[in-house]
Scaffold this motif. Structure first.
Motif, short mmCIF file in Angstrom:
data_model
loop_
_atom_site.label_atom_id
_atom_site.label_comp_id
_atom_site.label_asym_id
_atom_site.label_seq_id
_atom_site.Cartn_x
_atom_site.Cartn_y
_atom_site.Cartn_z
N LEU A 26 22.91 92.29 53.91
CA LEU A 26 22.23 92.98 52.81
C LEU A 26 22.15 92.10 51.57
O LEU A 26 21.13 92.08 50.88
N GLN A 27 23.21 91.38 51.27
CA GLN A 27 23.21 90.49 50.11
C GLN A 27 22.19 89.37 50.26
O GLN A 27 21.65 88.88 49.28
N ALA A 28 21.91 89.00 51.51
CA ALA A 28 20.93 87.95 51.78
C ALA A 28 19.50 88.46 51.67
O ALA A 28 18.55 87.68 51.80
N GLY A 29 19.35 89.78 51.46
CA GLY A 29 18.01 90.30 51.23
C GLY A 29 17.44 91.20 52.31
O GLY A 29 16.29 91.60 52.21
N ALA A 30 18.22 91.55 53.31
CA ALA A 30 17.71 92.47 54.34
C ALA A 30 17.39 93.80 53.69
O ALA A 30 18.23 94.40 53.04
N THR A 31 16.16 94.24 53.85
CA THR A 31 15.74 95.50 53.21
C THR A 31 15.07 96.45 54.20
O THR A 31 14.54 97.48 53.80
N SER A 32 15.10 96.14 55.46
CA SER A 32 14.36 96.93 56.43
C SER A 32 15.15 98.11 57.00
O SER A 32 14.67 98.79 57.90
N TYR A 33 16.33 98.39 56.47
CA TYR A 33 17.15 99.46 57.02
C TYR A 33 16.87 100.79 56.33
O TYR A 33 16.82 100.87 55.11
N ASP A 34 16.70 101.84 57.13
CA ASP A 34 16.60 103.19 56.60
C ASP A 34 17.98 103.83 56.54
O ASP A 34 18.26 104.64 55.66
N ILE A 35 18.82 103.50 57.51
CA ILE A 35 20.16 104.08 57.60
C ILE A 35 21.14 102.97 57.94
O ILE A 35 20.88 102.15 58.82
N ILE A 36 22.27 102.97 57.25
CA ILE A 36 23.39 102.10 57.62
C ILE A 36 24.65 102.95 57.65
O ILE A 36 24.70 104.01 57.02
N MET A 37 25.65 102.50 58.38
CA MET A 37 26.88 103.27 58.51
C MET A 37 28.10 102.39 58.27
O MET A 37 28.87 102.12 59.19
N PRO A 38 28.31 101.97 57.04
CA PRO A 38 29.52 101.19 56.73
C PRO A 38 30.72 102.12 56.56
O PRO A 38 30.57 103.34 56.43
N ASP A 40 34.09 103.59 54.52
CA ASP A 40 34.22 104.14 53.17
C ASP A 40 34.36 103.09 52.08
O ASP A 40 33.62 103.09 51.10
N TYR A 41 35.29 102.17 52.22
CA TYR A 41 35.51 101.18 51.16
C TYR A 41 34.28 100.31 50.93
O TYR A 41 34.00 99.89 49.81
N MET A 42 33.51 100.06 51.97
CA MET A 42 32.33 99.22 51.84
C MET A 42 31.20 99.96 51.12
O MET A 42 30.41 99.35 50.42
N VAL A 43 31.15 101.27 51.27
CA VAL A 43 30.15 102.04 50.53
C VAL A 43 30.32 101.82 49.04
O VAL A 43 29.37 101.56 48.32
N ALA A 44 31.57 101.90 48.57
CA ALA A 44 31.84 101.70 47.14
C ALA A 44 31.39 100.32 46.68
O ALA A 44 30.80 100.17 45.60
N ILE A 45 31.64 99.31 47.48
CA ILE A 45 31.22 97.94 47.14
C ILE A 45 29.70 97.85 47.08
O ILE A 45 29.13 97.28 46.15
N MET A 46 29.03 98.43 48.07
CA MET A 46 27.57 98.37 48.12
C MET A 46 26.93 99.13 46.97
O MET A 46 25.91 98.70 46.43
N ILE A 47 27.54 100.23 46.55
CA ILE A 47 27.03 100.96 45.39
C ILE A 47 27.15 100.09 44.16
O ILE A 47 26.20 99.94 43.39
N ARG A 48 28.34 99.50 43.96
CA ARG A 48 28.57 98.63 42.79
C ARG A 48 27.59 97.47 42.74
O ARG A 48 27.15 97.06 41.68
N GLU A 49 27.24 96.93 43.90
CA GLU A 49 26.33 95.78 43.95
C GLU A 49 24.86 96.18 43.95
O GLU A 49 23.98 95.33 44.03
N GLY A 50 24.58 97.47 43.88
CA GLY A 50 23.20 97.93 43.84
C GLY A 50 22.45 97.76 45.15
O GLY A 50 21.23 97.61 45.16
N LEU A 51 23.16 97.80 46.25
CA LEU A 51 22.55 97.58 47.56
C LEU A 51 22.10 98.87 48.26
O LEU A 51 21.47 98.80 49.31
N LEU A 52 22.45 100.02 47.69
CA LEU A 52 22.09 101.29 48.32
C LEU A 52 21.13 102.06 47.43
O LEU A 52 21.26 102.07 46.21
#
Length: 89
Positions: A26-38, A40-52
């Protein structure tokens, strides 16, 4: 898949060996996902990084069937980005 036949959409499933591998994708730019299932701890990281993207609950009418005990978890306290999953893994 039945879903593909019924709705005329192609389903692509990508799997990753770790949350970190998904994060790197995702950090490399993948944007084609409608749903991901990380996890719990990774969700918080992805929110902070603006990836969701924030959910539009108007498009998820069955939210009323989700027990409050499964919503508003520490990694997404306002349930803006996540829907509870029955996945065990």
């Amino acid at each position: 898949m039945e879903f593909e036949g019924e709705f005329g959409m192609r389903v692509v499933v990508d799997t990753y060996t770790s949350n970190e591998e998904l994060l790197a994708k995702l950090q490399a730019g993948a944007t084609s996902y409608d749903i991901i299932m990380p996890s719990d701890y990774m969700v918080a990281i992805m929110i902070r990084e603006g990836l969701l993207a924030m959910l539009d609950w108007n498009n998820i009418p069955n939210v009323k069937n989700i027990s409050p005990q499964f919503r508003s978890k520490y990694f997404d306290p306002e349930s803006r980005y996540t829907v509870p999953s029955s996945s065990r893994g």
